[in-house]
Design an enzyme around this catalytic site. Structure first.
Site, mmCIF file in Angstrom:
data_model
loop_
_atom_site.group_PDB
_atom_site.id
_atom_site.type_symbol
_atom_site.label_atom_id
_atom_site.label_comp_id
_atom_site.label_asym_id
_atom_site.label_seq_id
_atom_site.Cartn_x
_atom_site.Cartn_y
_atom_site.Cartn_z
ATOM 1 C CE LYS A 54 -3.871 -2.059 2.426
ATOM 2 N NZ LYS A 54 -4.246 -2.565 3.738
ATOM 3 C CD GLN A 98 -3.816 -4.434 6.746
ATOM 4 O OE1 GLN A 98 -3.916 -3.426 6.060
ATOM 5 N NE2 GLN A 98 -4.091 -5.635 6.272
ATOM 6 C CG ASP A 121 -10.361 -0.198 4.955
ATOM 7 O OD1 ASP A 121 -10.039 -0.719 3.877
ATOM 8 O OD2 ASP A 121 -9.680 -0.287 5.997
HETATM 9 N N1 GUN Z 1 -6.950 -6.664 6.054
HETATM 10 C C1 GUN Z 1 -7.066 -7.389 4.916
HETATM 11 N N2 GUN Z 1 -7.683 -6.653 3.958
HETATM 12 C C2 GUN Z 1 -7.951 -5.450 4.503
HETATM 13 C C3 GUN Z 1 -8.564 -4.272 4.011
HETATM 14 O O1 GUN Z 1 -9.013 -4.178 2.859
HETATM 15 N N3 GUN Z 1 -8.651 -3.237 4.888
HETATM 16 C C4 GUN Z 1 -8.185 -3.324 6.160
HETATM 17 N N4 GUN Z 1 -8.326 -2.258 6.941
HETATM 18 N N5 GUN Z 1 -7.618 -4.403 6.649
HETATM 19 C C5 GUN Z 1 -7.496 -5.459 5.822
#
Ligand code: GUN
Length: 296
Positions: A54, A98, A121
């Site tokens: 990311k 996350q 998100d």
């Molecule tokens: N953990 C795995 N995929 C994601 C996601 O798309 N967003 C977040 N915040 N955590 C994750």
């Protein structure tokens, strides 16, 4: 293979290109650089890989990337304080905490502490409610990526029969809302659904998001249907570790009209949509026109 391959890797590169163009314009015309903050608690290896990826892609499209790495034994109060600081920082337009969080934290409480307009998100209860009532919201990244690929392939989805297999808050439920928003007739199937094969056989669009390797065989797929495989499952086969989806790709590709592969299908779209959501959030925060084609 009869089916058209929906190339998520290429599509994600196109989305990142659009995001980069928009970021360049924001900098040049408005003097604004979108900023995305990612908060990682603990050392889960898969989460570390996601977060690194990311950060790299955020910088590549010209945005500012901020990372907060906290120890696994950080208190919930300390995490909430970091989120609060990011909520109040005008240089940050998107915040992602996350998941999963360590067991001693209340995930819902933490997610709902993020300012909804920075919740890239789309997990905050306000955004869930806005999406469910067809109002402007932040849309969860993986379902948004699936919707973009479906719209690109079909143009209009109006009147199509869609089945979403899986009812998670992250993928299944928002995916169903988005398909409904595009006037599909939507069924959400799950582990208790009666006669799942027959339900899937009626669908023009199948979105599989259950996390069970190759659980959808090709003979469940209606001839010509579009199959979007959200699953990313690691399996051992022939002495090797392999990534497979929730759909048995080889047999499904014989019947489908179009299908996403694993890897290289939905996966790359998730981060591309996170970047798209960050630009969208930045434009909204500054009262500017949102990028076209990057939101639901
Ligand atoms: N953990 C795995 N995929 C994601 C996601 O798309 N967003 C977040 N915040 N955590 C994750």
């Amino acid at each position: 293979m009869a089916a058209t391959l929906i190339d998520g890797k290429a599509f994600a590169a196109k989305v990142r290109g659009q995001v980069a163009e928009h970021v360049a314009r924001l900098k040049e015309e408005n003097g604004i650089t979108p900023g995305l903050a990612v908060v990682l608690v603990g050392e889960d290896p898969a989460s570390q890989v996601y977060v690194r990826s990311k950060g790299k892609q955020t910088v590549e499209v010209g945005m500012n990337s901020v990372e907060h790495k906290l120890d696994a034994d950080t208190s919930e109060a300390d995490l909430l304080a970091v989120v609060e600081q990011l909520n109040n920082d005008p240089s940050i337009h998107g915040i992602l905490v996350q998941l999963p969080l360590p067991k001693h934290m209340n995930e819902d409480l933490v997610i709902n502490s993020i300012a909804p307009e920075k919740d890239v998100d789309g997990f905050h209860i306000s955004n869930v409610g806005l999406l469910g009532t067809g109002q402007k919201s932040m849309v969860p990244c993986t379902p948004l990526g699936c919707l973009m690929m479906l719209r690109d392939h079909h143009g209009s989805l109006s009147g199509m029969d869609a089945v979403v297999i899986g009812r998670s808050n992250i993928v299944g439920k928002p995916m169903a809302q988005l398909l409904l928003g595009d006037s599909c007739t939507v069924t959400i199937a799950h582990s208790r659904t009666k006669d799942l094969p027959d339900v899937v056989r009626r669908a023009d669009i199948v979105v599989a998001a259950v996390g069970r390797p190759e659980m959808v065989p090709g003979d469940w797929i209606k001839e010509g249907a579009t199959v979007i495989d959200v699953g990313i499952n690691r399996i051992e086969r022939d002495g090797k570790t392999k990534l497979v989806g929730d759909v048995d790709f080889a047999s499904a590709a014989e019947r489908a009209g179009a299908i996403t592969p694993v890897p290289g299908g939905v996966g790359p779209m998730t981060i591309a949509c996170l970047l798209a959501n960050t630009v969208t959030a930045c434009c909204r925060a500054n009262g500017l026109k949102e990028p076209e084609g990057l939101t639901a």
